[in-house]
Design a protein around this motif. Structure first.
Motif, PDB file in Angstrom:
ATOM      1  N   GLU A   1       0.824  -1.200   0.000  1.00 37.18           N
ATOM      2  CA  GLU A   1       0.000   0.000   0.000  1.00 37.18           C
ATOM      3  C   GLU A   1       0.864   1.259   0.000  1.00 37.18           C
ATOM      4  OE1 GLU A   1      -3.450   0.409  -0.150  1.00 37.18           O
ATOM      5  OE2 GLU A   1      -3.270  -1.683  -0.718  1.00 37.18           O
ATOM      6  N   GLU A   2       2.126   1.141   0.394  1.00 38.64           N
ATOM      7  CA  GLU A   2       3.014   2.295   0.486  1.00 38.64           C
ATOM      8  C   GLU A   2       4.182   2.142  -0.488  1.00 38.64           C
ATOM      9  OE1 GLU A   2       3.798   1.303   4.550  1.00 38.64           O
ATOM     10  OE2 GLU A   2       2.649   3.015   5.262  1.00 38.64           O
ATOM     11  N   SER A   3       3.937   1.480  -1.590  1.00 42.04           N
ATOM     12  CA  SER A   3       5.009   1.070  -2.486  1.00 42.04           C
ATOM     13  C   SER A   3       5.846   2.238  -2.999  1.00 42.04           C
ATOM     14  CB  SER A   3       4.425   0.308  -3.683  1.00 42.04           C
ATOM     15  OG  SER A   3       3.751  -0.839  -3.257  1.00 42.04           O
ATOM     16  N   ARG A   4       7.163   2.113  -2.848  1.00 43.47           N
ATOM     17  CA  ARG A   4       8.087   3.022  -3.510  1.00 43.47           C
ATOM     18  C   ARG A   4       8.396   2.499  -4.905  1.00 43.47           C
ATOM     19  NH1 ARG A   4      12.873   4.503   0.816  1.00 43.47           N
ATOM     20  NH2 ARG A   4      11.563   4.933   2.632  1.00 43.47           N
ATOM     21  N   VAL A   5       8.369   1.168  -5.035  1.00 42.25           N
ATOM     22  CA  VAL A   5       8.673   0.523  -6.308  1.00 42.25           C
ATOM     23  C   VAL A   5       7.402  -0.108  -6.867  1.00 42.25           C
ATOM     24  CG1 VAL A   5      10.056  -1.220  -7.486  1.00 42.25           C
ATOM     25  CG2 VAL A   5      11.017   0.023  -5.532  1.00 42.25           C
ATOM     26  N   ILE A   6       7.091   0.205  -8.114  1.00 44.72           N
ATOM     27  CA  ILE A   6       5.924  -0.359  -8.783  1.00 44.72           C
ATOM     28  C   ILE A   6       6.408  -1.330  -9.853  1.00 44.72           C
ATOM     29  CG2 ILE A   6       3.938   0.136 -10.266  1.00 44.72           C
ATOM     30  CD1 ILE A   6       3.726   2.852  -8.894  1.00 44.72           C
ATOM     31  N   ILE A   7       5.871  -2.535  -9.844  1.00 38.17           N
ATOM     32  CA  ILE A   7       6.226  -3.540 -10.837  1.00 38.17           C
ATOM     33  C   ILE A   7       5.188  -3.516 -11.960  1.00 38.17           C
ATOM     34  CG2 ILE A   7       6.756  -5.965 -11.257  1.00 38.17           C
ATOM     35  CD1 ILE A   7       8.602  -4.637  -9.226  1.00 38.17           C
ATOM     36  N   ASP A   8       5.677  -3.470 -13.186  1.00 37.30           N
ATOM     37  CA  ASP A   8       4.800  -3.446 -14.362  1.00 37.30           C
ATOM     38  C   ASP A   8       5.169  -4.613 -15.270  1.00 37.30           C
ATOM     39  OD1 ASP A   8       3.080  -2.619 -16.445  1.00 37.30           O
ATOM     40  OD2 ASP A   8       4.684  -1.424 -17.355  1.00 37.30           O
ATOM     41  N   PHE A   9       4.177  -5.331 -15.752  1.00 37.77           N
ATOM     42  CA  PHE A   9       4.410  -6.420 -16.696  1.00 37.77           C
ATOM     43  C   PHE A   9       3.977  -5.982 -18.094  1.00 37.77           C
ATOM     44  CE2 PHE A   9       4.114 -10.416 -13.750  1.00 37.77           C
ATOM     45  CZ  PHE A   9       5.279 -10.019 -13.126  1.00 37.77           C
ATOM     46  N   GLY A  10       4.885  -6.093 -19.052  1.00 38.75           N
ATOM     47  CA  GLY A  10       4.527  -5.867 -20.448  1.00 38.75           C
ATOM     48  C   GLY A  10       4.190  -4.443 -20.820  1.00 38.75           C
ATOM     49  N   GLY A  11       4.633  -3.461 -20.034  1.00 37.71           N
ATOM     50  CA  GLY A  11       4.370  -2.065 -20.364  1.00 37.71           C
ATOM     51  C   GLY A  11       2.907  -1.680 -20.314  1.00 37.71           C
ATOM     52  N   LYS A  12       2.136  -2.358 -19.450  1.00 34.53           N
ATOM     53  CA  LYS A  12       0.693  -2.130 -19.383  1.00 34.53           C
ATOM     54  C   LYS A  12       0.286  -1.114 -18.318  1.00 34.53           C
ATOM     55  CE  LYS A  12      -0.531  -5.107 -22.558  1.00 34.53           C
ATOM     56  NZ  LYS A  12      -1.214  -4.672 -23.798  1.00 34.53           N
ATOM     57  N   LEU A  13       1.261  -0.528 -17.625  1.00 34.42           N
ATOM     58  CA  LEU A  13       0.921   0.364 -16.518  1.00 34.42           C
ATOM     59  C   LEU A  13       0.123   1.580 -16.974  1.00 34.42           C
ATOM     60  CD1 LEU A  13       1.111   1.065 -13.537  1.00 34.42           C
ATOM     61  CD2 LEU A  13       3.314   2.163 -13.992  1.00 34.42           C
ATOM     62  N   GLU A  14       0.549   2.219 -18.069  1.00 34.89           N
ATOM     63  CA  GLU A  14      -0.156   3.409 -18.545  1.00 34.89           C
ATOM     64  C   GLU A  14      -1.584   3.070 -18.958  1.00 34.89           C
ATOM     65  OE1 GLU A  14       0.758   6.486 -18.346  1.00 34.89           O
ATOM     66  OE2 GLU A  14       2.659   5.886 -17.431  1.00 34.89           O
ATOM     67  N   GLU A  15      -1.724   1.952 -19.668  1.00 38.57           N
ATOM     68  CA  GLU A  15      -3.059   1.515 -20.091  1.00 38.57           C
ATOM     69  C   GLU A  15      -3.938   1.225 -18.879  1.00 38.57           C
ATOM     70  OE1 GLU A  15      -4.956  -2.463 -22.155  1.00 38.57           O
ATOM     71  OE2 GLU A  15      -3.049  -1.705 -22.939  1.00 38.57           O
ATOM     72  N   ARG A  16      -3.346   0.545 -17.893  1.00 36.66           N
ATOM     73  CA  ARG A  16      -4.100   0.205 -16.681  1.00 36.66           C
ATOM     74  C   ARG A  16      -4.455   1.466 -15.896  1.00 36.66           C
ATOM     75  NH1 ARG A  16      -7.374  -3.872 -15.496  1.00 36.66           N
ATOM     76  NH2 ARG A  16      -7.464  -4.322 -13.266  1.00 36.66           N
TER      77      ARG A  16
END
Length: 237
Positions: free
Chosen positions: A150-165
């Motif tokens: 909930e307090e993440s400094r690091v965000i893990i993204d699979f397949g470059g989908k973060l912006e879309e999500r």
């Protein structure tokens, strides 16, 4: 600080393996359960625990000798926190037998580690992939920073989908906010990915007539969206 990670079919199984490898009674081990399970396509689901070797009753040489999949101490010499996070994640994915590439980028105050997998490695559209991503994000932040997802400094993204999500969650947040404004009743969302909860929190943060809050623990945490200044009794069950 030395943390060792152990996996099993259950917490008890993981603890038994840790006790055997460390040569200690299970009752003597101080550990934290990793809230998310680790689902690997075709290989079943594992439960993980983090054992704090510094809290063992006495110094254990076996703790130094055990090579867990975390190997936390191997990144202690790296000063740059971004490099530490990337190397740690690469080590975990490598020991899972996956082919991958990691791209580092910054998003606001957060570090994003975007992972591209080799052909036929992981179908990022499946629920198992979302579960794995959430588990890795928790593990990276818990081990490196002592923080929950909930307090993440690091965000893990699979397949470059973060912006879309992110855009999808913004649209969902707007729809939910309109519903709350119209009905003047809270909306509670269960079993949502921690990253999605965070995105909705951020999307609604500047709406003065809407407030968001969370309750519960980790994967069972409930996201509540309600009218600002609403009474607790108005919330839906």
């Amino acid at each position: 600080m030395m943390l060792k990670e152990f996996f099993g079919s259950s917490v008890e199984d993981a603890l038994e393996k840790a006790a055997w490898k460390l040569n200690f009674d299970p009752k003597a081990l101080s550990f934290t359960k990793i809230p998310q399970t680790f689902s690997r396509p075709g290989k079943g689901t594992l439960v993980g625990i983090l054992v704090d070797c510094d809290k063992l009753p006495q110094k254990s040489e076996s703790c130094d000798e055990v090579k867990s999949s975390v190997e936390y101490e191997n990144i202690q010499g790296i000063v740059d926190p971004k490099e530490r996070a990337e190397k740690f994640l690469a080590g975990v994915l490598g020991r899972m037998g996956l082919d991958f590439k990691i791209k580092r980028m910054e998003k606001g105050e957060n570090l994003v580690l975007s992972v591209e997998f080799g052909k036929d490695q992981i179908d990022i559209r499946r629920a198992e992939a979302r579960e794995l991503r959430s588990s890795l994000q928790f593990l990276v932040n818990r081990v490196l920073y002592g923080q929950s997802s909930e307090e993440s400094r690091v965000i893990i993204d699979f397949g470059g989908k973060l912006e879309e999500r992110t855009e999808q969650m913004k649209d969902l947040a707007r729809e939910l906010a309109e519903s709350v404004k119209k009905t003047r009743r809270a909306v509670n969302i269960n079993l949502m990915d921690s990253q999605d909860r965070r995105l909705i929190h951020q999307a609604l943060a500047e709406m003065k007539d809407i407030k968001t809050s969370g309750r519960g623990e980790e994967r069972f945490r409930i996201l509540s969206i309600e009218p600002a200044g609403s009474d607790e009794n108005q919330k839906d069950a």
